[in-house]
Design a protein around this motif. Structure first.
Motif, mmCIF file in Angstrom:
data_model
loop_
_atom_site.group_PDB
_atom_site.id
_atom_site.type_symbol
_atom_site.label_atom_id
_atom_site.label_comp_id
_atom_site.label_asym_id
_atom_site.label_seq_id
_atom_site.Cartn_x
_atom_site.Cartn_y
_atom_site.Cartn_z
ATOM 1 N N ASP A 34 28.641 36.517 10.488
ATOM 2 C CA ASP A 34 29.920 37.238 10.573
ATOM 3 C C ASP A 34 31.072 36.240 10.714
ATOM 4 O O ASP A 34 31.836 36.005 9.796
ATOM 5 N N GLU A 35 31.235 35.702 11.904
ATOM 6 C CA GLU A 35 32.082 34.543 12.179
ATOM 7 C C GLU A 35 31.168 33.550 12.876
ATOM 8 O O GLU A 35 30.483 33.915 13.843
ATOM 9 N N ALA A 36 31.127 32.314 12.423
ATOM 10 C CA ALA A 36 30.123 31.421 12.991
ATOM 11 C C ALA A 36 30.440 29.961 12.760
ATOM 12 O O ALA A 36 31.164 29.595 11.825
ATOM 13 N N LEU A 37 29.859 29.134 13.615
ATOM 14 C CA LEU A 37 29.757 27.713 13.333
ATOM 15 C C LEU A 37 28.709 27.539 12.230
ATOM 16 O O LEU A 37 27.820 28.368 12.087
ATOM 17 N N LEU A 46 34.933 30.223 18.864
ATOM 18 C CA LEU A 46 33.696 29.640 18.368
ATOM 19 C C LEU A 46 33.583 28.186 18.815
ATOM 20 O O LEU A 46 34.545 27.426 18.740
ATOM 21 N N GLY A 47 32.405 27.821 19.282
ATOM 22 C CA GLY A 47 32.172 26.454 19.733
ATOM 23 C C GLY A 47 32.446 26.227 21.196
ATOM 24 O O GLY A 47 32.072 25.182 21.739
ATOM 25 N N LEU A 59 29.154 29.208 22.327
ATOM 26 C CA LEU A 59 29.393 30.376 21.491
ATOM 27 C C LEU A 59 29.229 29.989 20.025
ATOM 28 O O LEU A 59 30.001 29.190 19.495
ATOM 29 N N VAL A 60 28.222 30.572 19.360
ATOM 30 C CA VAL A 60 27.865 30.182 17.988
ATOM 31 C C VAL A 60 28.347 31.195 16.955
ATOM 32 O O VAL A 60 28.825 30.825 15.887
#
Length: 331
Positions: free
Chosen positions: A142-145, A263-264, A297-298
């Motif tokens: 979805d939203e991610a590293l 994120l991260g 948070l990945v």
């Protein structure tokens, strides 16, 4: 010139669907590689990466520098790519059956005569990759590293791939059971390496990111002996996490999702990272979400209006998650 090995399958309404595929043949001294993107048709980033990689492979073949063979399938799913609903592409699940497109490949492969058009597509895709030594399946979250999803048998052999793509994380798994493409390839084709690559989030589609990822794949192909070219890959500084130590957090209720961490970001056990507003206008309706353990948070849920039970976020962890019950992450 690359050999056009495109093929056709029958769609849900009896229409003919085309799957574009090309094979670049080297001198036979290097490994066979299979690269594909878009098994989940709404995960677009990998399609652009392979689109950029194709002319480079053609030039390499023309110059006589290709040692192995490379099969490229930039848009692997002809069913999902046509599933537009009110202007939005819904390409993760098959409309006609509700099946996740990246599930039950093993069942389809076991059928002498596939029982459905979808199963025929799945079987043909596995068979195309079946003789490859190195198999990469490009996805996004979805939203991610950026992260790599890898069976334990392929670690640390996958270190060069992680370093070349500069992923933040490698998630190592031991068992599957849902018949994903990668799992089926491992079980039936015995490759030297098979991996699912998560190229950040669904909205992370740009020429700049695609160029970066194509450069990474190119460097990996060079160090893997596929291309006769020197390549330097920097030391990988990412993190390796066992699948069971990943924390997947579900929404306890429906409402407006507000993240308080990016994120991260690192979080401590018990630290708040998001909240859900169940009834906007009612201050007492806010539900605060806390990290189950210390980690990073990945991934984050892309939509900001969330339904109960949806995956809100995934974190790394250093101990086995209390919610872990086996299986795969969600490829």
């Amino acid at each position: 010139m690359a050999k056009d090995i495109s093929w056709q399958v029958t769609g849900d309404s009896g229409n003919t669907l085309q799957i574009g595929a090309w094979r670049f043949e080297g001198d036979g001294s290097g490994p066979k590689v299979h690269l594909q993107a878009g098994v989940h048709a709404d995960e677009i980033a990998g399609m652009l990466v392979l689109h950029q990689l194709l002319p480079r492979l053609q030039a390499c073949q023309d110059q006589g520098r290709l040692r192995g063979s490379v099969t490229v399938v930039p848009q692997a799913n002809p069913f999902g790519i046509g599933q537009f609903r009110q202007g939005r592409l819904l390409g993760r699940f098959h409309d006609a059956t509700g099946q996740n497109f990246n599930r039950a490949f093993d069942h389809s492969l076991a059928m002498e005569r596939p029982a459905s058009n979808l199963a025929h597509w799945q079987k043909s895709l596995v068979q195309l990759a079946g003789d490859a030594d190195l198999v990469l399946d490009l996805h996004t979250d979805d939203e991610a590293l950026p992260y790599l999803y890898l069976h334990r048998n392929f670690w640390p052999d996958g270190l060069a791939l992680a370093a070349a793509l500069k992923v933040d994380l490698v998630i190592v798994w031991d068992e599957g059971g849902d018949g994903s493409f990668e799992e089926t390839i491992i079980a039936h084709a015995d490759p030297r390496l098979a991996a699912t690559i998560e190229l950040r989030g669904q909205a992370d589609v740009s020429d700049a990111l695609a160029q970066q990822d194509a450069d990474g794949l190119w460097a990996w192909l060079c160090v893997s002996g596929v291309i006769d070219e020197a390549a330097v890959i920097s030391e990988w500084l990412g993190q390796v996490v066992d699948m069971g130590c990943m924390e997947t957090v579900l929404a306890p209720c429906a409402g407006v999702l507000v993240f308080e961490k990016a994120l991260g970001d690192e979080v401590e056990e018990g630290e708040r990272f998001a909240r859900i507003i169940r009834r906007p206008g009612d201050p007492g309706s806010e539900v605060v979400m806390h990290a189950a353990q210390t980690g990073r948070l990945v991934t984050r849920h892309r939509e900001r209006l969330v339904s109960q039970g949806s995956v809100v976020a995934k974190f790394t962890g250093s101990r086995l998650s209390e919610n872990w019950s086996g299986g795969t992450l969600d490829p």
